[in-house]
Write a protein that holds these residues in place. Structure first.
Motif, PDB file in Angstrom:
ATOM      1  N   ALA A  91       0.953  -1.031  -0.018  1.00 26.56           N
ATOM      2  CA  ALA A  91       0.177  -0.092   0.042  1.00 26.56           C
ATOM      3  C   ALA A  91       1.003   1.413  -0.158  1.00 26.56           C
ATOM      4  N   THR A  92       1.817   0.880   0.703  1.00 25.72           N
ATOM      5  CA  THR A  92       3.356   2.296   0.202  1.00 25.72           C
ATOM      6  C   THR A  92       3.719   2.632  -0.999  1.00 25.72           C
ATOM      7  N   GLU A  93       4.451   0.928  -0.665  1.00 24.53           N
ATOM      8  CA  GLU A  93       5.165   1.034  -1.807  1.00 24.53           C
ATOM      9  C   GLU A  93       4.616   1.160  -3.438  1.00 24.53           C
ATOM     10  N   GLY A  94       3.697   0.488  -3.862  1.00 26.73           N
ATOM     11  CA  GLY A  94       3.339   0.095  -4.950  1.00 26.73           C
ATOM     12  C   GLY A  94       3.690  -0.119  -5.929  1.00 26.73           C
ATOM     13  N   PRO A 111       1.580   3.551   8.194  1.00 20.72           N
ATOM     14  CA  PRO A 111       1.432   5.394   7.821  1.00 20.72           C
ATOM     15  C   PRO A 111       1.463   6.208   7.087  1.00 20.72           C
ATOM     16  N   ASP A 112       2.212   5.754   6.852  1.00 25.43           N
ATOM     17  CA  ASP A 112       3.221   6.223   5.490  1.00 25.43           C
ATOM     18  C   ASP A 112       1.595   5.587   3.870  1.00 25.43           C
ATOM     19  N   ARG A 113       0.899   4.750   4.367  1.00 22.28           N
ATOM     20  CA  ARG A 113       0.406   4.455   2.975  1.00 22.28           C
ATOM     21  C   ARG A 113      -0.907   4.962   2.025  1.00 22.28           C
ATOM     22  N   ARG A 114      -0.752   4.753   0.978  1.00 26.19           N
ATOM     23  CA  ARG A 114      -1.386   6.077  -0.074  1.00 26.19           C
ATOM     24  C   ARG A 114      -2.250   5.173  -1.035  1.00 26.19           C
ATOM     25  N   ILE A 115      -3.406   4.209  -0.395  1.00 21.40           N
ATOM     26  CA  ILE A 115      -3.921   4.068  -0.917  1.00 21.40           C
ATOM     27  C   ILE A 115      -4.512   4.607  -2.525  1.00 21.40           C
ATOM     28  N   SER A 116      -4.750   5.140  -2.705  1.00 17.56           N
ATOM     29  CA  SER A 116      -5.490   5.757  -3.714  1.00 17.56           C
ATOM     30  C   SER A 116      -4.375   5.326  -5.364  1.00 17.56           C
ATOM     31  N   GLU A 117      -2.846   5.792  -4.522  1.00 17.04           N
ATOM     32  CA  GLU A 117      -2.019   6.641  -5.217  1.00 17.04           C
ATOM     33  C   GLU A 117      -1.495   5.053  -5.920  1.00 17.04           C
ATOM     34  N   VAL A 118      -1.819   4.007  -5.131  1.00 14.54           N
ATOM     35  CA  VAL A 118      -1.399   2.488  -5.884  1.00 14.54           C
ATOM     36  C   VAL A 118      -2.013   2.394  -6.062  1.00 14.54           C
ATOM     37  N   LEU A 119      -3.561   2.753  -6.153  1.00 10.54           N
ATOM     38  CA  LEU A 119      -4.163   1.560  -7.158  1.00 10.54           C
ATOM     39  C   LEU A 119      -4.346   2.267  -8.529  1.00 10.54           C
TER      40      LEU A 119
END
Ligand SMILES: Nc1nc2c(ncn2[C@@H]2O[C@H](COP(=O)(O)OP(=O)(O)OP(=O)(O)O)[C@@H](O)[C@H]2O)c(=O)[nH]1
Ligand SMILES: [Mg+2]
Length: 596
Positions: free
Chosen positions: A103-106, A135-143
C-alpha cells in the motif's frame, strides 16, 4: 468440459517483501490448519534455512486449505527477480492469481514481471493491496498506478475488471473497503471462491499430469509436483512418462500425494483439477507430462527464461585449501552442480576453459550467491570468479542484457545517485516525487553496469536507498564501463597478519582482515585508496629494539576491518581476482600469487 467446483488453484504473486508469505500464514491459521496452542514459526512456508535467514522466499511452495467445503490450493512464490523462473513455472498449475501490492510502495519491477506472465497466460487476478496498516500508505495512488500497469501490459477488458481486496496480512484482516473495520480474511476467501474459476477438465480425456516443480524426499527420492489436467493419478498404476524432448517410457507411480495444510498426504488416487505430487520416477523433469500408456497425450512443454549472468566455479587452489571443507575436488563440484540442475531449471552448467572449472549461468547474482552459500554449508570449498553478463549476437550485433532499475531515495541523494548511474551508462527514464521527501527514479541500464552498484549505492545513500531491478531484454552493447576505481592491497607472503603491520597499512586504504588471521601470497588484505594494486607485507612484526617497546602493540588503535558478505565479495572482485569460499571463511584473492 466439466468443472471441479470443489477446488480452486491460485498463486500468490508480488514484488519481493510485499507480504505473500505472511498472507499465506494468516490464511493457514484462519482455515484451522493449526491447533490454537500450536507453536508455528512466522512465515512458516519459508522453511529453507537460507529463506529464514534472508527473510525472502527462494522456492515456490504448495499448500492447501479448505474453506466452505472448497479446497483452495495455494502456491506461495518468491518475489525476488532472480527467482522469477519459479513463479513463471508455477503459473502453469493455477487458474488465477492474487496480485499483492504494498500500500505504500505500489507496483515495483517484479510486480510488472509476474503480472505480465499471469496476464499472458490469461489468468484472472484478484488485486490485494497489502500493508494497509502502514502510516505512510497511499492507497488511491497505488490503485491508480496498478491500473496504469494493467493497461500498460495490455490487459483485456475482462482482466481489468479485477476485484480489489485490502489487507493487513500481519493482523490477518481483509476488507472490501479500506476505511472499514474487519476481523478476519473472510472477504478474501469469499472473493477467491467467486473470482477464481474452478478448474475445468475433459471427463473423456485420458490422464494428463504436467510437472511444474521438483522436490526431493529422503524416503521416496524425487517428487514431481504439478497439476492433473485430465484423468486420474492412481498409486501403483502404470503411466507413460512423456519427456519434454519427445522421448517416452512406461513407469509406475510408487506414491501419489495431494496437499493438506503444510503436508503432502499419501493418496490412493487424485483426480483432474487438483494439484498433486508423484514419486517413483527418478528421471522425471519439469515440463514432462505423465500420460495414459494406451493414449499418451503430451502437454505443451514449459518455457523458462534464459540465464543472463554467469560465474566460474572452480577448485579452491589457495594455499589454505582443504582446511575446513569436506568436498574439495572438481569431481565433487561437478556432481553437486549436476544435482542442482535436476531441480533448478533456470540454471545452466558447462565446462569452462580450464578443466577444473565450470561456468554456471543463472538469472541473477542472488541466485548464484544462494547456490554458493548452500554449497558452503554442505561442506564445499571452491573459488568463484567475478560474475559476467551473457551477451548474445542478435542480427549480427553484439547485445547485452538490460534492466530497469527503480530507485527510491531521499531527495538529497538525487545528485550523487544520478552521477553514479551515468558513469555506469544508465539513462534516467522517469522521476516521480511522491511528496514525502523521497523520490522514485527509473533508469535504463545494462546488467553489467549494475554489477557492484548495490553496495556502492547503499553506502552513498547511508542505507536509506531502495534499489530494485528487473531484466527488460537485450539491447546493443552500451560501451565500456570503468571497473572498480580502487586498487587493492595484496599480501606478498604467507603468515599471519599482525597488528603492527595493519596499523601502518591503515593510512593507505581500508583493511579487510583482523590481526592474527592467516594470509598468503596473493590474498587481498585491503583496498588501496589509489587505483593501482600494491603488494604489502601484512605479517611484519615490530623490531624489538628495547624492552619497553615490547608488547606495546595493544596501544595501537585499529579501525575495524571491512567485512564482506558473499554477494558483496562477488560484486567487489575484478576480472583477475577470485573469492575463495570455504564453510567458515570468505577470502578475496588475486588469481596469481606473485606480483607481475
Ligand atoms: N505492516 C505490515 N507489515 C507486513 C504486512 N504483511 C507483511 N508484512 C511484513 O513485510 C515483510 C515481508 O513479508 P513476507 O511475507 O516475507 O513477504 P513476501 O512477499 O513473502 O517476500 P518474498 O517471498 O521474499 O518475495 C515481513 O517483515 C512482514 O512481517 C502487513 O500487512 N502490514
Ligand atoms: Mg515470501
Amino acid at each position: 468440459m466439466e468443472k471441479r467446483q470443489d477446488i480452486r488453484n491460485l498463486a500468490i504473486i508480488a514484488h519481493v517483501d510485499h507480504g505473500k508469505t505472511t498472507l499465506v500464514d494468516a490464511m493457514l491459521w484462519q482455515s484451522g490448519v493449526f491447533r490454537d496452542n500450536e507453536q508455528v514459526a512466522e512465515r512458516v512456508m519459508d522453511s529453507l534455512d537460507l529463506e529464514r535467514e534472508k527473510g525472502i522466499t527462494i522456492m515456490a511452495k504448495n499448500t492447501a486449505i479448505v474453506y466452505k467445503g472448497v479446497k483452495i490450493n495455494i502456491v506461495d512464490t518468491p518475489g525476488h527477480a532472480d527467482f522469477g523462473g519459479e513463479v513463471e513455472r508455477t503459473l502453469n498449475m493455477v487458474e488465477g492469481v492474487l496480485l499483492l501490492v504494498d500500500a505504500t510502495e505500489g507496483p515495483l519491477p517484479q510486480t510488472r514481471f509476474v503480472l505480465g506472465k499471469a496476464l499472458a497466460l490469461g489468468l484472472p487476478p484478484i488485486l490485494v493491496i497489502n500493508k494497509i496498516d502502514r502510516p505512510d500508505r497511499r492507497i488511491s495512488e497505488v490503485l491508480d498506478e496498478t491500473y496504469d500497469l494493467f493497461i500498460d501490459l495490455d490487459a483485456t477488458e475482462g482482466q481489468l475488471n479485477f476485484p480489489i481486496i485490502y489487507t493487513n496480512a500481519k493482523a490477518g484482516v481483509a476488507l472490501t473497503d479500506p476505511e472499514a473495520r474487519g476481523r478476519d480474511l473472510v472477504p478474501l476467501f469469499d472473493t477467491i471462491l467467486s473470482a477464481i474459476p474452478a478448474p475445468s477438465y475433459d471427463p473423456e480425456a485420458p490422464l494428463q499430469f504436467l510437472v511444474t516443480t521438483l522436490n526431493h524426499s529422503d524416503y521416496v527420492g524425487r517428487v514431481a509436483v504439478g497439476k492433473i489436467v485430465n484423468g486420474t493419478l492412481r498409486q501403483g498404476r502404470e503411466v507413460m512418462l512423456l519427456k519434454a524432448d519427445g522421448t517416452s517410457r512406461k513407469a509406475s507411480l510408487s506414491a501419489v500425494y495431494t496437499y493438506e495444510g503444510l503436508n503432502r498426504v499419501d493418496r490412493q488416487t487424485a483426480e483432474a483439477g487438483d494439484i498433486a505430487a508423484v514419486a517413483g520416477l527418478d528421471d522425471i523433469f519439469i515440463g514432462d507430462t505423465l500420460g495414459d500408456p494406451a493414449d499418451p497425450r503430451p502437454l505443451p512443454a514449459i518455457s523458462v527464461e534464459e540465464p543472463t549472468i554467469s560465474m566460474v566455479f572452480s577448485v579452491n587452489s589457495s594455499p589454505l585449501a582443504g582446511k575446513d571443507g569436506r568436498y574439495l575436488t572438481s569431481r565433487h563440484i561437478k556432481e553437486r552442480l549436476d544435482k542442482e540442475l535436476l531441480y533448478n531449471v533456470s540454471l545452466r552448467v558447462e565446462q569452462a576453459e580450464n578443466r577444473e572449472s565450470y561456468r554456471v549461468s543463472a538469472r541473477g547474482e542472488l541466485q548464484l550467491a544462494v547456490l554458493v552459500e548452500t554449497m558452503r554449508r554442505e561442506g564445499f570449498e571452491l573459488s568463484i570468479s567475478r560474475p559476467r553478463v551473457i551477451t548474445r549476437e542478435i542480427d549480427g550485433q553484439l547485445c547485452e542484457p538490460m534492466e530497469i532499475a527503480t530507485i527510491d531515495i531521499p531527495e538529497s541523494f538525487i545528485g550523487i545517485v544520478t552521477e553514479m548511474l551515468s558513469t555506469r551508462r544508465g539513462r534516467m527514464t522517469k522521476m516521480v516525487n511522491n511528496g514525502f521527501g523521497r523520490v522514485r527514479l527509473e533508469f535504463e541500464i545494462s546488467s553489467r553496469g549494475l554489477i557492484g552498484f548495490r553496495s556502492q549505492f547503499l553506502t552513498e545513500t547511508r542505507g536509506t536507498g531502495v534499489l530494485n531491478a528487473l531484466l527488460s531484454g537485450y539491447q546493443p552493447y552500451t560501451g565500456e564501463i570503468a571497473g572498480r576505481p580502487n586498487g587493492v592491497l595484496v599480501s606478498d607472503r604467507e603468515g599471519r597478519s599482525v597488528t603492527f603491520a595493519i596499523y601502518h597499512l591503515q593510512p593507505r586504504g581500508t583493511i579487510f582482515v583482523n590481526p592474527g588471521e592467516p594470509v598468503y601470497a596473493g590474498m587481498i588484505v585491503g583496498e588501496n585508496s589509489r587505483s593501482e594494486d600494491i603488494w604489502v607485507n601484512i605479517t611484519k612484526e615490530k623490531k624489538l629494539t628495547n624492552i619497553r617497546a615490547a608488547g606495546s602493540d595493544e596501544a595501537l588503535r585499529l579501525i575495524p576491518p571491512r567485512q564482506f558478505s558473499l554477494e558483496q565479495a562477488m560484486e567487489y572482485i575484478a576480472d583477475d581476482e577470485l573469492v575463495e569460499v570455504t564453510p567458515s571463511s570468505l577470502r578475496l584473492r588475486k588469481m596469481q600469487n606473485r606480483q607481475r
